[in-house]
Design an enzyme around this catalytic site. Structure first.
Site, PDB file in Angstrom:
ATOM      1  N   HIS A 163     -21.393 -33.845   0.395  1.00 17.08           N
ATOM      2  CA  HIS A 163     -20.330 -32.917  -0.008  1.00 17.08           C
ATOM      3  C   HIS A 163     -20.011 -33.044  -1.494  1.00 17.08           C
ATOM      4  O   HIS A 163     -19.417 -32.141  -2.082  1.00 17.08           O
ATOM      5  CB  HIS A 163     -19.080 -33.086   0.868  1.00 17.08           C
ATOM      6  N   ASP A 215     -23.833 -37.867   5.515  1.00 15.96           N
ATOM      7  CA  ASP A 215     -23.207 -37.315   4.312  1.00 15.96           C
ATOM      8  C   ASP A 215     -23.767 -37.962   3.045  1.00 15.96           C
ATOM      9  O   ASP A 215     -23.129 -38.825   2.436  1.00 15.96           O
ATOM     10  CB  ASP A 215     -21.690 -37.511   4.394  1.00 15.96           C
ATOM     11  N   SER A 252     -15.189 -40.499  -2.573  1.00 13.86           N
ATOM     12  CA  SER A 252     -16.335 -39.911  -1.881  1.00 13.86           C
ATOM     13  C   SER A 252     -17.625 -40.253  -2.610  1.00 13.86           C
ATOM     14  O   SER A 252     -17.737 -40.032  -3.812  1.00 13.86           O
ATOM     15  CB  SER A 252     -16.188 -38.398  -1.794  1.00 13.86           C
TER      16      SER A 252
END
Length: 708
Positions: free
Chosen positions: A85, A221, A643
């Protein structure tokens, strides 16, 4: 375990008593503040192996990825690993309807197949330093918040020049504890970044919005990029002459697996936390700030989905914007729910009673009343401001005309020679701004978001251009029809035939200027409130430190490099859900397959992955039970910006990538919950499995050092 004194302090700081998992710690202070605790939890490294200015250390393998995520170097040829992402927008931008790398995935077989990512950079931390005493000594003579700000700005400029005499670096001075302490950071930015590969979005974004912020997760991810430099290893703009960057340090990947109690640390660039926010501030968030944010985001998402579902090119161009809207939309919903459910405000009020009792006979006795007054006075303002923010965040027509219009006016005012000198760069800017703009989408976004804004805001507070248009009783989307900012073609035509009057009278330019002016506006009353608030918040935190002078405090996140540490840990209170996470700290490919729904937008899977599962062809990446792990839990303290951060074991080896928090503890940015708060990580074994078994990329694997 943390010392009892630290636990007592953090109880008072409106936090759940902290163990090793709580706190975002500055790298240069690890030795002084946390090293003994980290050793007790399982750290095997020295402080110098974590942070060093003169020698290779872990900090040299961690980058700020694009300014909004974190990445880590995993080879001596500049491979950067981050979340899927985090690379999402860049992958979408590189995709076309014919070559949809976002949907289908991509892996470069060699460096020649790596794809240049536009407008992407990574940032290395070179060093940091404490300048608190230097700046605070000067602030003693400041009588107003304005004077204070001017002194900080002036001294920060000097510090930046002192640490960047050859203009090789980016130097930033940041305040901590709301202006009680100051540190400078020296960074080096690399701008030639190329896309190496990523799994299909059905793997990298498996579960979509439904599983977002939830445990158990089954999401691969991750994505991979490479840093390029000039022949001397220095930053350079994109060039075919550039070569893969040789880092000072790269991480070894440990595929031995994890178990509950294993030491973990996460190093990255967390965005913002508000651990010292008062109960009044939290009440404003859940009652006045988050609800309009949620409503406006959903409105924009609905408009985008309508267009994206019907056109592949639009889907790719707006994929990044939609993903961002959806992510924060669900985040804010979860924040409200968790704050109420976890009784965060009630806990804050109890601690504020203690502060009030201590401060009664001090210079801090009015701090809480000043904070309360600020939030009472600004509740309605922030509510209207968030609806306005919804317009500006969603619609390019609300923002671009102001900036671009001013550029066009400057261009128009030049003589012929001056225009010719500016023309090519101006056209380049126009092409960049309009690269992802589809007029039919932007018109609908403008219409729907301004319509919501008008309904929700006092008409007297609306910009004049909006009030004038309301009187005409026409749709706002018609403004674009009569604007040169409707399309790139119209603007290029203007550049070839400039006329300043067209800009001054352009309806989108006027609207955009009004919206931005209103958003930036601060009248004298609000300015005084802001000044009083800043002083009160600063004194509130300083008062806490005076109350407990022997206690270690950690600063809120502010996009600077931090280290958090903890352990692999289950989530005992997780509600019973159909999943394969029997031990509740890891998930496997079996659970992903169990969620599989053919052709579903969120739970579809590539047939090749299903075939690998059926054959149980996991290579060396299966665990002792013959399962292929996908994600696992730890109790590290993270937030947005983390992240893509590496989750590292006690020996400094990479075991996974942090990518999410959990729904039960969505209030964690305000109050850390030691029992509920978890960090969700992609297991490095699943990353390597996809590279080796799904893509068969032996060239990439040759670069990466692994250990069991």
């Amino acid at each position: 375990m943390k010392k009892t004194l630290l636990c007592l302090c953090l109880i008072f700081l409106t936090l759940i008593p902290a163990k090793a998992d709580e706190g975002m710690w500055l790298m240069m202070l690890i030795k002084r503040l946390n090293y003994i605790d980290m050793q007790e939890e399982g750290l095997k490294l020295t402080p110098e192996e974590i942070y060093s200015v003169n020698n290779s250390s872990l900090k040299d393998a961690i980058v700020s990825f694009g300014g909004f995520c974190t990445g880590e170097i995993i080879s001596n040829q500049g491979l950067v690993l981050t979340n899927h992402h985090c690379g999402y927008s860049n992958i979408a931008e590189l995709s076309t309807p014919e070559n949809d790398y976002l949907k289908n995935g991509y892996w470069a077989k060699n460096t020649q197949q790596e794809l240049p990512a536009k407008n992407l950079f990574v940032r290395f931390l070179v060093k940091m330093g404490d300048v608190s005493e230097r700046i605070n000594n000067l602030l003693k003579k400041a009588k107003t918040e304005k004077e204070r700000a001017e002194i900080i700005k002036s001294e920060s400029d000097k510090i930046e020049k002192e640490n960047n005499s050859d203009n090789k670096y980016t130097v930033v001075v940041k305040s901590f504890f709301h202006g009680n302490e100051f540190y400078y950071f020296v960074y080096q930015d690399y701008k030639d970044i190329r896309f190496v590969g990523a799994p299909p979005s059905s793997i990298g974004k498996f579960g979509g919005d439904t599983d977002n912020w939830e445990w158990p997760r089954h999401t691969g991810d991750f994505s991979m990029f490479r840093i390029y430099a000039d022949k001397n290893g220095d930053p350079a703009e994109y060039s075919n002459e550039n070569i893969p960057y040789t880092p000072k340090h790269s991480l070894t990947l440990n595929i031995g697996g994890v178990k509950p109690g294993d030491f973990t640390m996460v190093i990255g660039y967390p965005g913002t936390t508000s651990r010292y926010l008062s109960s009044y501030g939290i009440q404003q968030l859940i009652s006045y700030e988050y609800p309009p944010f949620i409503e406006a985001s959903k409105k924009a998402m609905d408009v985008l989905k309508k267009h994206m579902d019907g056109d592949k090119a639009i889907q790719l161009n707006y994929a990044g914007k939609y993903a961002s809207l959806a992510n924060y939309w669900k985040n804010r919903i979860g924040m409200i729910e968790a704050i109420n459910k976890n009784k965060v405000i009630e806990d804050k009020i109890e601690k504020e009673k203690q502060f009030a009792q201590w401060s009664e006979k001090t210079n801090y006795k009015n701090v809480l009343s000043d904070l309360e007054n600020y939030y009472k006075q600004t509740n309605n303002t922030i509510r209207e401001r968030m609806y306005l923010f919804g317009v500006m965040r969603s619609s390019s027509y609300a923002v671009i005309p102001s900036k671009l219009g001013d550029m066009l006016k400057t261009y128009t005012e030049q003589n012929e020679m001056g225009r010719e000198a500016m023309k090519s760069k101006l056209i380049e800017s126009v092409n960049s701004m309009y690269q992802k703009i589809y007029p039919e989408v932007e018109k609908d976004l403008l219409e729907e978001l301004i319509g919501l804004y008008i309904i929700k805001v006092n008409i007297d507070n609306l910009p004049q251009s909006i009030r004038n248009h309301i009187l005409k009783e026409t749709e706002f989307k018609t403004l674009a029809n009569n604007s040169i900012f409707e399309s790139k073609e119209k603007i290029i035509n203007y550049i070839n035939n400039p006329n300043k009057k067209l800009i001054d009278e352009d309806p989108l330019y006027i609207l955009s200027k009004d919206l931005i002016s209103l958003y930036m506006q601060k009248d004298s009353k609000n300015k005084r409130l802001e000044d009083n608030f800043n002083q009160a918040q600063r004194l509130y935190i300083k008062g806490l430190e005076k109350t407990f002078p022997n206690v270690k405090f950690y600063p809120d996140a502010n996009s600077t490099m931090r280290l958090t540490y903890g352990t692999v840990k289950t989530l005992q209170d997780n509600p019973q859900k159909p999943n394969d996470a029997k031990l509740n700290y890891y998930t496997t490919l079996k659970g992903m397959i169990a969620k599989y729904k053919k052709d579903d937008a969120e739970f579809d899977l590539p047939q090749k992955l299903i075939d690998l599962y059926n054959a149980k062809d996991y290579g060396e990446y299966a665990n002792e039970n013959g399962e292929l792990p996908i994600d696992f839990l730890s109790n590290n303290d993270i937030t947005g910006g983390n992240s893509g951060s590496p989750i590292i074991n006690g020996k400094g080896e990479l075991i996974g990538l942090a990518f999410d928090g959990n729904w039960e503890a969505m209030s964690g940015n305000i109050q850390f919950d030691n029992e509920l708060q978890r960090c969700i990580n992609t297991d490095i074994r699943f990353v390597l499995f996809i590279i080796e078994k799904y893509y068969g990329s032996t060239e990439t694997l040759k670069e990466i050092k692994t250990i069991k």
